[in-house]
Design a protein around this motif. Structure first.
Motif, PDB file in Angstrom:
ATOM      1  N   ASN A   1       0.805  -1.226   0.000  1.00  0.00           N
ATOM      2  CA  ASN A   1       0.000   0.000   0.000  1.00  0.00           C
ATOM      3  C   ASN A   1       0.832   1.267   0.000  1.00  0.00           C
ATOM      4  O   ASN A   1       0.538   2.213   0.738  1.00  0.00           O
ATOM      5  N   THR A   2       1.884   1.271  -0.768  1.00  0.00           N
ATOM      6  CA  THR A   2       2.700   2.469  -0.845  1.00  0.00           C
ATOM      7  C   THR A   2       1.951   3.537  -1.643  1.00  0.00           C
ATOM      8  O   THR A   2       1.483   3.265  -2.744  1.00  0.00           O
ATOM      9  N   PRO A   3       1.845   4.742  -1.099  1.00  0.00           N
ATOM     10  CA  PRO A   3       1.130   5.789  -1.837  1.00  0.00           C
ATOM     11  C   PRO A   3       1.958   6.267  -3.034  1.00  0.00           C
ATOM     12  O   PRO A   3       3.135   6.601  -2.884  1.00  0.00           O
ATOM     13  N   ILE A   4       1.339   6.286  -4.207  1.00  0.00           N
ATOM     14  CA  ILE A   4       2.048   6.765  -5.388  1.00  0.00           C
ATOM     15  C   ILE A   4       1.179   7.779  -6.127  1.00  0.00           C
ATOM     16  O   ILE A   4      -0.021   7.887  -5.884  1.00  0.00           O
ATOM     17  N   ALA A   5       1.817   8.516  -7.018  1.00  0.00           N
ATOM     18  CA  ALA A   5       1.079   9.478  -7.850  1.00  0.00           C
ATOM     19  C   ALA A   5       1.533   9.323  -9.295  1.00  0.00           C
ATOM     20  O   ALA A   5       2.602   8.750  -9.557  1.00  0.00           O
ATOM     21  N   VAL A   6       0.696   9.803 -10.196  1.00  0.00           N
ATOM     22  CA  VAL A   6       1.030   9.673 -11.616  1.00  0.00           C
ATOM     23  C   VAL A   6       0.897  11.036 -12.284  1.00  0.00           C
ATOM     24  O   VAL A   6      -0.045  11.780 -12.005  1.00  0.00           O
ATOM     25  N   PHE A   7       1.873  11.374 -13.129  1.00  0.00           N
ATOM     26  CA  PHE A   7       1.730  12.557 -13.972  1.00  0.00           C
ATOM     27  C   PHE A   7       1.659  12.068 -15.411  1.00  0.00           C
ATOM     28  O   PHE A   7       2.627  11.502 -15.932  1.00  0.00           O
ATOM     29  N   ASP A   8       0.507  12.237 -15.993  1.00  0.00           N
ATOM     30  CA  ASP A   8       0.272  11.626 -17.304  1.00  0.00           C
ATOM     31  C   ASP A   8      -0.219  12.675 -18.298  1.00  0.00           C
ATOM     32  O   ASP A   8      -1.418  12.900 -18.445  1.00  0.00           O
ATOM     33  N   PRO A   9       0.687  13.336 -19.007  1.00  0.00           N
ATOM     34  CA  PRO A   9       0.257  14.352 -19.966  1.00  0.00           C
ATOM     35  C   PRO A   9      -0.307  13.766 -21.254  1.00  0.00           C
ATOM     36  O   PRO A   9      -1.019  14.449 -21.995  1.00  0.00           O
ATOM     37  N   SER A  10      -0.007  12.486 -21.549  1.00  0.00           N
ATOM     38  CA  SER A  10      -0.472  11.970 -22.841  1.00  0.00           C
ATOM     39  C   SER A  10      -1.887  11.399 -22.774  1.00  0.00           C
ATOM     40  O   SER A  10      -2.655  11.481 -23.714  1.00  0.00           O
ATOM     41  N   LYS A  11      -2.242  10.810 -21.628  1.00  0.00           N
ATOM     42  CA  LYS A  11      -3.594  10.300 -21.413  1.00  0.00           C
ATOM     43  C   LYS A  11      -4.103   9.454 -22.576  1.00  0.00           C
ATOM     44  O   LYS A  11      -5.165   9.717 -23.142  1.00  0.00           O
ATOM     45  N   ASP A  12      -3.340   8.452 -22.986  1.00  0.00           N
ATOM     46  CA  ASP A  12      -3.799   7.569 -24.061  1.00  0.00           C
ATOM     47  C   ASP A  12      -4.046   6.176 -23.505  1.00  0.00           C
ATOM     48  O   ASP A  12      -3.910   5.954 -22.283  1.00  0.00           O
ATOM     49  N   ASP A  13      -4.372   5.231 -24.341  1.00  0.00           N
ATOM     50  CA  ASP A  13      -4.692   3.877 -23.883  1.00  0.00           C
ATOM     51  C   ASP A  13      -3.540   3.231 -23.138  1.00  0.00           C
ATOM     52  O   ASP A  13      -3.726   2.564 -22.116  1.00  0.00           O
ATOM     53  N   ALA A  14      -2.350   3.454 -23.700  1.00  0.00           N
ATOM     54  CA  ALA A  14      -1.183   2.795 -23.115  1.00  0.00           C
ATOM     55  C   ALA A  14      -0.943   3.262 -21.689  1.00  0.00           C
ATOM     56  O   ALA A  14      -0.824   2.449 -20.762  1.00  0.00           O
ATOM     57  N   THR A  15      -0.882   4.582 -21.493  1.00  0.00           N
ATOM     58  CA  THR A  15      -0.587   5.084 -20.143  1.00  0.00           C
ATOM     59  C   THR A  15      -1.694   4.708 -19.175  1.00  0.00           C
ATOM     60  O   THR A  15      -1.433   4.385 -18.026  1.00  0.00           O
ATOM     61  N   ARG A  16      -2.929   4.711 -19.688  1.00  0.00           N
ATOM     62  CA  ARG A  16      -4.036   4.353 -18.817  1.00  0.00           C
ATOM     63  C   ARG A  16      -3.914   2.901 -18.375  1.00  0.00           C
ATOM     64  O   ARG A  16      -4.069   2.572 -17.209  1.00  0.00           O
ATOM     65  N   GLN A  17      -3.583   2.039 -19.331  1.00  0.00           N
ATOM     66  CA  GLN A  17      -3.425   0.616 -19.006  1.00  0.00           C
ATOM     67  C   GLN A  17      -2.327   0.404 -17.950  1.00  0.00           C
ATOM     68  O   GLN A  17      -2.514  -0.307 -16.961  1.00  0.00           O
ATOM     69  N   ILE A  18      -1.194   1.047 -18.200  1.00  0.00           N
ATOM     70  CA  ILE A  18      -0.070   0.861 -17.259  1.00  0.00           C
ATOM     71  C   ILE A  18      -0.457   1.385 -15.871  1.00  0.00           C
ATOM     72  O   ILE A  18      -0.259   0.711 -14.850  1.00  0.00           O
ATOM     73  N   THR A  19      -1.056   2.560 -15.840  1.00  0.00           N
ATOM     74  CA  THR A  19      -1.466   3.133 -14.557  1.00  0.00           C
ATOM     75  C   THR A  19      -2.435   2.206 -13.830  1.00  0.00           C
ATOM     76  O   THR A  19      -2.302   1.960 -12.628  1.00  0.00           O
ATOM     77  N   GLU A  20      -3.380   1.668 -14.572  1.00  0.00           N
ATOM     78  CA  GLU A  20      -4.351   0.775 -13.947  1.00  0.00           C
ATOM     79  C   GLU A  20      -3.676  -0.455 -13.344  1.00  0.00           C
ATOM     80  O   GLU A  20      -3.986  -0.885 -12.241  1.00  0.00           O
ATOM     81  N   ARG A  21      -2.760  -0.991 -14.132  1.00  0.00           N
ATOM     82  CA  ARG A  21      -2.068  -2.181 -13.622  1.00  0.00           C
ATOM     83  C   ARG A  21      -1.310  -1.901 -12.332  1.00  0.00           C
ATOM     84  O   ARG A  21      -1.329  -2.685 -11.386  1.00  0.00           O
ATOM     85  N   ILE A  22      -0.632  -0.770 -12.353  1.00  0.00           N
ATOM     86  CA  ILE A  22       0.144  -0.434 -11.150  1.00  0.00           C
ATOM     87  C   ILE A  22      -0.796  -0.198  -9.969  1.00  0.00           C
ATOM     88  O   ILE A  22      -0.568  -0.691  -8.859  1.00  0.00           O
ATOM     89  N   ALA A  23      -1.881   0.517 -10.253  1.00  0.00           N
ATOM     90  CA  ALA A  23      -2.810   0.827  -9.168  1.00  0.00           C
ATOM     91  C   ALA A  23      -3.499  -0.426  -8.652  1.00  0.00           C
ATOM     92  O   ALA A  23      -3.831  -0.525  -7.465  1.00  0.00           O
ATOM     93  N   ALA A  24      -3.698  -1.395  -9.538  1.00  0.00           N
ATOM     94  CA  ALA A  24      -4.382  -2.618  -9.128  1.00  0.00           C
ATOM     95  C   ALA A  24      -3.489  -3.503  -8.269  1.00  0.00           C
ATOM     96  O   ALA A  24      -3.956  -4.398  -7.566  1.00  0.00           O
ATOM     97  N   ASN A  25      -2.228  -3.233  -8.353  1.00  0.00           N
ATOM     98  CA  ASN A  25      -1.269  -4.041  -7.609  1.00  0.00           C
ATOM     99  C   ASN A  25      -1.410  -3.809  -6.096  1.00  0.00           C
ATOM    100  O   ASN A  25      -1.656  -2.687  -5.660  1.00  0.00           O
ATOM    101  N   ASP A  26      -1.225  -4.894  -5.352  1.00  0.00           N
ATOM    102  CA  ASP A  26      -1.319  -4.828  -3.893  1.00  0.00           C
ATOM    103  C   ASP A  26      -0.325  -3.857  -3.278  1.00  0.00           C
ATOM    104  O   ASP A  26      -0.573  -3.269  -2.234  1.00  0.00           O
TER     105      ASP A  26
END
Lengths: 374, 295
Positions: free
Chosen positions: A46-71
């Motif tokens: 449960n380490t708190p993280i943040a994301v800065f995503d200027p491109s906001k495309d499918d790829a970055t969204r997918q990666i962000t989701e995966r990371i966020a879904a991680n325990d």
């Protein structure tokens, strides 16, 4: 013999009537094991993280989701400008920030190269590198899966060797595996050395030693009678620690329990002799306590491999680290408890600890003053 | 064979001499008092005789055993009561006594007759922790513990310091009884009024013995006439007398001043409504004079 027994009885009275001390002695090891086992954990959760995503495309969204879904991680905020990055770290709200480049998917598809920056709070360097590893693993995995997206002509991604990693002995990478032997070494040594030295020096300070000396009691009896109750106490502590780590923390004793106990008994003896030795050096209880805790405990903790791995120390420190008995005990316990090796692989530890016990006992007996120092 | 024999004992602490050529003997069944101020070296002497400390030179025998070579023998035969209360405060009265009995390989039962008089007084509190006893009771317990193994020589280092007058008196009564059992007792005290209870005394000052004798004999040998002066302004008079060349020595003694003159004729010359009254000297007067003259 009667003389010796009544001496031991007297020592037990001293210990049992000092309620506070006995409580600390018996409860401290249990609390330490539980603390180290659960609360003070080096595992990333449960380490708190943040994301800065200027491109906001499918790829970055997918990666962000995966990371966020991680325990291991919790996405706490999305940043909207580069200035926010520093702010987020300063407020201590996050430990790690992922910064995607602009047009991430686009770049990836056409050039096969897209950049992502991982910024970690390296206040705790070990923890930071663990975070970074996790995140890069997730990103790499995504890259592999989506390699097909890269236009054929530009596909110059080299698929090299993909190592498959297996964590032996501690597959879940639990921190307790490392800490239980360490705490055992620390607690047993602390109790044995400190309590024995303080209880002998107390007699010097109160003047009762003068009367004991002007009596036919042999110094050996005095020393043995002082050691015996703390030996018993240490065995109780050893039992608590073992029971707690097996049944509460779920740490298996992979090796031979009997050998483990034998090794512990020898280690307890080392601690008691060390306490005797300290008591021959000092005159006041405060000095005995200071030597036991500051001069001995601190280097012992730092050099025993409990906190910092011995292999990564400079040569000189590695040699010094051979002196604290903890180091050998912790090594032996880790081998026996966690790796589950046969007895012959801990012979070195047995020999070193026995040698230490014999030397310390002999020196303290020789140094035991049959008169009072001026 | 004497119970205690001390020959030319010297002890130095760095350059400071703690004991200077101390010699005396103590007979069996004798109470021998060491009288001196704090820091005179009494405790060091006790420690040398109880084999706890090694002297720099000189020799000493206790019960015929040398304090250096035969220390193990001595430790079997002597009872020692240090200056400070040195029993286990967290053990009860009874537990302390039992413990010390077994340390000396004996039992309370075996030698109960020896401590009966003393122990009976603290027996009602036998289940009380030693740390919670009053000063006088602590001393009685300490004495019981020092006696439980039937020692032939007893070393008591300021046993009555910090004890109320009634208990002090009782304590000396007990020592008298022990003496009758043939036990040699070496006792130190800073109280002059206890001197008369000793068979013989030694004045000790700055590590040196000034005189060894029976208390009565010390008084009888006092060579001067001594006068007392009573006044409500003793400090002024003390200063005045100190300046007077006819006065050999003067020291304050509670409310009065004790004066010794160089020659008797001078007394008449003193006026200023000061009344001189001849008195018989006390042991303390002797001690003060000896102290002053040794300086």
């Amino acid at each position: 013999m009667k003389q010796f027994l009544s001496f031991v009885k007297k020592e037990f009275y001293h210990i049992l009537r000092d309620r506070r001390t006995i409580l600390i002695l018996l409860v401290m090891p249990a609390i330490q094991i539980i603390l180290f086992g659960f609360a003070i954990s080096t595992e990333v959760k449960n380490t708190p993280i943040a994301v800065f995503d200027p491109s906001k495309d499918d790829a970055t969204r997918q990666i962000t989701e995966r990371i966020a879904a991680n325990d291991y991680f919790t996405l706490v905020s999305e940043l909207h400008s580069l200035d926010d990055i520093e702010k987020a770290f300063h407020t201590g709200a996050v430990k790690l920030i992922i910064v995607f480049s602009e047009k991430f998917l686009n770049n990836f598809m056409h050039t096969g190269e897209a950049t992502v920056q991982i910024i970690a709070d390296a206040t705790d360097p070990n923890q930071a590198s663990t975070f970074v590893n996790y995140v890069s693993n997730i990103i790499n995995a995504w890259e592999m899966e989506n390699a097909a997206l890269v236009t054929q002509s530009q596909n110059n991604v080299q698929f090299g060797i993909v190592p498959e990693i297996k964590m032996l002995h501690n597959p879940q990478m639990k921190g307790a595996y490392n800490f239980v032997p360490g705490v055992m070494g620390l607690v047993l040594l602390l109790i044995c050395a400190m309590m024995t030295s303080v209880s002998i020096v107390r007699e010097k300070e109160l003047g009762t030693m003068e009367i004991l000396l002007v009596s036919p009691v042999k110094p050996l009896y005095i020393i043995m009678a002082k050691i015996t109750p703390y030996f018993v106490l240490s065995i109780i502590n050893l039992t608590t620690i073992l029971l707690l780590s097996i049944f509460v923390i779920g740490l298996p004793v992979a090796g031979n329990l009997f050998i483990l106990i034998l090794l512990s008994l020898i280690f307890i003896l080392v601690g008691l002799s060390l306490g005797l030795f300290i008591s021959t050096l000092v005159k006041t209880q405060v000095a005995a306590m200071l030597i036991s805790v500051v001069v001995m405990m601190m280097p012992t903790m730092l050099l025993s491999g409990m906190i910092f791995p011995i292999e990564s120390m400079p040569d000189i420190l590695q040699w010094i680290s051979a002196v604290p008995p903890n180091r050998w005990y912790i090594e032996g316990v880790a081998k026996l408890m966690i790796q589950g090796v046969e007895a012959k692989y801990v012979i070195k530890e047995f020999i070193i600890l026995s040698f230490m016990a014999i030397v310390l006992l002999t020196v303290s007996l020789k140094k035991f003053n049959i008169r009072i120092n001026r | 064979m004497k119970a205690i024999q001390v020959n030319n004992i010297c002890l130095n602490y760095g350059k400071l001499a703690i004991l200077k050529e101390i010699s005396f003997e103590v007979e069996r069944g004798e109470i021998f008092g060491l009288i001196g101020a704090d820091g005179a070296g009494k405790t060091s002497l006790f420690r040398i005789l109880t084999t706890l400390l090694l002297a720099d030179s000189g020799s000493a025998m206790v019960e015929g055993f040398d304090v250096v070579c035969d220390y193990k023998q001595i430790r079997k035969h002597v009872g020692y009561m240090p200056e400070r209360f040195s029993l286990y405060q967290d053990l009860t009265v009874e537990e302390n006594l039992n413990f010390f009995a077994s340390v000396f390989n004996t039992s309370v039962k075996e030698n109960y007759y020896l401590i009966e008089d003393i122990y009976r007084q603290i027996e009602p509190f036998k289940n009380r922790r030693a740390g919670q006893l009053s000063g006088g009771m602590k001393q009685k317990l300490a004495l019981s513990c020092a006696l439980i193994h039937k020692p032939s020589v007893l070393f008591l280092d300021e046993p009555t310091t910090g004890v109320d007058p009634v208990s002090r008196k009782e304590f000396w009564g007990m020592l008298k009884k022990l003496k009758q059992q043939g036990i040699a007792i070496l006792v130190s005290t800073p109280y002059m009024d206890e001197v008369s209870m000793c068979d013989r005394i030694a004045f000790i000052q700055r590590g040196k013995i000034l005189t060894v004798n029976m208390p009565q004999k010390i008084i009888a040998d006092f060579p001067h006439k001594i006068y007392s002066v009573e006044s409500n302004n003793s400090y002024e008079i003390l200063k005045q007398l100190r300046r007077n060349s006819a006065v050999r020595s003067v020291f304050s003694f509670g409310d009065t001043l004790h004066v010794i003159f160089n020659s008797k004729s001078e007394i008449q010359n003193e006026k200023n409504n000061i009344q001189f009254k001849e008195i018989s000297p006390t042991v303390e007067d002797c001690f003060m004079i000896l102290m002053e003259e040794s300086n």
